[in-house]
Design an enzyme around this catalytic site. Structure first.
Site, mmCIF file in Angstrom:
data_model
loop_
_atom_site.group_PDB
_atom_site.id
_atom_site.type_symbol
_atom_site.label_atom_id
_atom_site.label_comp_id
_atom_site.label_asym_id
_atom_site.label_seq_id
_atom_site.Cartn_x
_atom_site.Cartn_y
_atom_site.Cartn_z
ATOM 1 N N ARG A 1 -0.358 19.368 2.324
ATOM 2 C CA ARG A 1 -0.343 21.152 2.432
ATOM 3 C C ARG A 1 -0.892 21.963 2.104
ATOM 4 O O ARG A 1 -1.248 23.329 3.217
ATOM 5 C CB ARG A 1 1.155 21.411 1.368
ATOM 6 N N HIS B 1 -2.391 24.531 4.741
ATOM 7 C CA HIS B 1 -1.797 26.228 4.598
ATOM 8 C C HIS B 1 -3.181 27.066 4.426
ATOM 9 O O HIS B 1 -3.730 27.809 5.437
ATOM 10 C CB HIS B 1 -1.363 26.828 3.292
ATOM 11 N N TRP C 1 15.338 13.831 -0.998
ATOM 12 C CA TRP C 1 16.163 13.046 -2.323
ATOM 13 C C TRP C 1 15.533 11.307 -2.406
ATOM 14 O O TRP C 1 15.656 10.101 -2.893
ATOM 15 C CB TRP C 1 17.338 12.884 -2.945
HETATM 16 C C1 HEM Z 1 6.267 24.253 11.799
HETATM 17 C C2 HEM Z 1 5.761 24.334 11.181
HETATM 18 C C3 HEM Z 1 5.951 24.086 9.833
HETATM 19 C C4 HEM Z 1 6.599 24.471 8.648
HETATM 20 C C5 HEM Z 1 7.686 25.383 8.936
HETATM 21 C C6 HEM Z 1 6.718 23.941 7.286
HETATM 22 C C7 HEM Z 1 7.293 24.213 5.797
HETATM 23 C C8 HEM Z 1 7.497 23.663 4.457
HETATM 24 C C9 HEM Z 1 8.492 23.403 3.432
HETATM 25 C C10 HEM Z 1 9.441 24.549 4.066
HETATM 26 C C11 HEM Z 1 7.907 22.977 2.965
HETATM 27 C C12 HEM Z 1 8.203 22.283 1.746
HETATM 28 C C13 HEM Z 1 8.071 23.484 0.497
HETATM 29 C C14 HEM Z 1 8.357 23.789 -0.590
HETATM 30 O O1 HEM Z 1 9.425 23.544 -1.017
HETATM 31 O O2 HEM Z 1 7.690 22.943 -1.854
HETATM 32 C C15 HEM Z 1 6.921 22.017 3.293
HETATM 33 C C16 HEM Z 1 6.073 20.902 2.931
HETATM 34 C C17 HEM Z 1 4.928 20.001 3.157
HETATM 35 N N1 HEM Z 1 4.562 20.316 4.266
HETATM 36 FE FE1 HEM Z 1 5.110 21.577 6.413
HETATM 37 N N2 HEM Z 1 5.494 22.964 7.143
HETATM 38 C C18 HEM Z 1 4.198 22.408 8.788
HETATM 39 C C19 HEM Z 1 3.684 22.241 9.043
HETATM 40 C C20 HEM Z 1 3.252 21.321 8.667
HETATM 41 C C21 HEM Z 1 1.956 20.578 8.532
HETATM 42 C C22 HEM Z 1 1.191 20.763 9.764
HETATM 43 C C23 HEM Z 1 1.201 19.705 7.244
HETATM 44 C C24 HEM Z 1 0.544 19.075 7.236
HETATM 45 C C25 HEM Z 1 -0.797 18.878 8.442
HETATM 46 C C26 HEM Z 1 2.497 20.341 6.591
HETATM 47 C C27 HEM Z 1 2.035 18.506 5.451
HETATM 48 C C28 HEM Z 1 3.192 19.796 4.246
HETATM 49 C C29 HEM Z 1 3.810 18.621 3.075
HETATM 50 C C30 HEM Z 1 2.663 17.680 2.775
HETATM 51 C C31 HEM Z 1 4.139 18.765 2.655
HETATM 52 C C32 HEM Z 1 5.102 18.473 1.236
HETATM 53 C C33 HEM Z 1 4.574 19.121 0.056
HETATM 54 C C34 HEM Z 1 4.996 18.730 -1.414
HETATM 55 O O3 HEM Z 1 5.882 17.845 -1.514
HETATM 56 O O4 HEM Z 1 4.651 19.573 -2.216
HETATM 57 N N3 HEM Z 1 3.690 20.951 7.248
HETATM 58 N N4 HEM Z 1 6.547 22.417 4.325
#
Ligand code: HEM
Ligand SMILES: CCOC(=O)c1cnc2ccccc2c1N
Length: 290
Positions: free
Chosen positions: A45, A49, A188
């Protein structure tokens, strides 16, 4: 804005494999993080970002300048939780101070992806740290409440097409949402630290109910504690996206190779790499066992 890649002087594949191994070993030794999820997902993530500020209109933002190291950028409320990833990487930066932050954040994601069983992902060094004046204003990260046209319009800023957007969002097979970070809850399900095409199978095969969660945000829930953000669910609400969701649900290999390609494109968006800079492909820890 011009971002010319300048690889760290005299460093070879072996030097970068050493950094890969330091990150991978640290992931292994700190596997209890986030109730046993481990650091892999949050590192992926962070790599996203640190690249997600890109704007094709003036070639600004993106991974090149390593500006996520500045509080001004990292304090974006939509990045809440990523301080865990930057803190994880601080000792790696101390051990290898010659590595730029842009290279560190992207290499961290590539290492995590491969160690979680994801595709072999070529990586090129040469991002050069830029100053605080280059930090893009907040407002370039996506919001989870968006619908399909929001998602399509958002990724238009990167020049990514529908197929690339669906493949890229397959990264959401990894990790979790956390109420205290984003105000979303779940999944979960326990194996969120294995990279696969299952995100697409979940979307197509589960019965989804739109519900208000404990933070009063609407999310899609299914039996067995799995969930989808509104932006995830948008991929099955839009017929053009749905076509690719079906393709990747049916064909793991196609997903792995398309994800690899768009992930590399994301991490390198806006950067000019000289052809003499060879893409590096790292061995996983498992592949290096004697
Ligand atoms: C429409 C685009 C996206 C939105 C709105 C979005 C939104 C989110 C949100 C809200 C979370 C939860 C964060 C938390 O509460 O800890 C999350 C987690 C995550 N996102 Fe996205 N995301 C997007 C695109 C992506 C992309 C493009 C990637 C990677 C190529 C990605 C990888 C991840 C990963 C790996 C997590 C898990 C992180 C963790 O377990 O701490 N996301 N994302
Ligand atoms: C068990 C399968 O997990 C999923 O289908 C799933 C779906 N959306 C997500 C969105 C953000 C972070 C993690 C997510 C996630 N792990």
């Amino acid at each position: 804005t011009l971002h010319i890649a300048r690889p760290e002087k005299g460093k070879t594949l072996a030097d970068f494999q050493n950094i890969y191994n330091s990150i991978a070993e640290k992931m292994k030794s700190e596997s209890a993080y986030d109730d046993g999820t481990g650091y892999g997902p949050v590192l992926v993530r962070l790599s996203w970002h640190s690249s997600a500020t890109y704007d094709k209109n003036d070639n600004s933002g993106g991974s090149y300048g390593g500006t996520f190291r500045f509080k001004k950028e990292a304090s974006d409320v939509l990045s809440k939780g990523l301080e865990n990833a930057t803190k994880f990487l601080d000792p790696i930066h101390s051990e290898y101070p010659w590595l730029s932050h842009g290279d560190l954040y992207t290499l961290g994601g590539v290492t995590a992806l491969q160690e979680l069983g994801g595709p072999k992902t070529p990586w090129r060094p040469g991002r050069v740290d830029t100053g605080p004046e280059t930090v893009p204003a907040h407002g370039r990260l996506p919001i989870p409440e968006g619908n399909a046209s929001y998602v399509r319009n958002y990724y238009d800023r990167f020049g990514f097409n529908d197929q690339e957007v669906v493949a890229l969002l397959g990264a959401h097979i990894l990790g979790k949402t956390h109420l205290k970070n984003s105000g979303y809850d779940g999944p979960w399900d326990d194996d969120t630290n294995i990279f696969s095409n299952e995100f697409f199978g979940n979307l197509l095969e589960r019965k989804w109910t739109l519900e208000k969660n404990a933070a009063s945000n609407m999310q899609y829930n299914a039996k067995g504690g799995i969930m989808m953000l509104p932006t995830d669910y948008a991929l099955v609400q839009d017929p053009k996206y749905l076509k690719y969701v079906k393709k990747y649900a049916d064909d793991q290999d196609a997903f792995f190779s398309d994800f690899r390609d768009i992930y590399v494109k994301l991490l390198e968006r806006g950067i000019s790499f000289d052809d003499s800079i060879e893409p590096l492909v790292f061995k996983t820890l498992k592949e290096q066992l004697k």
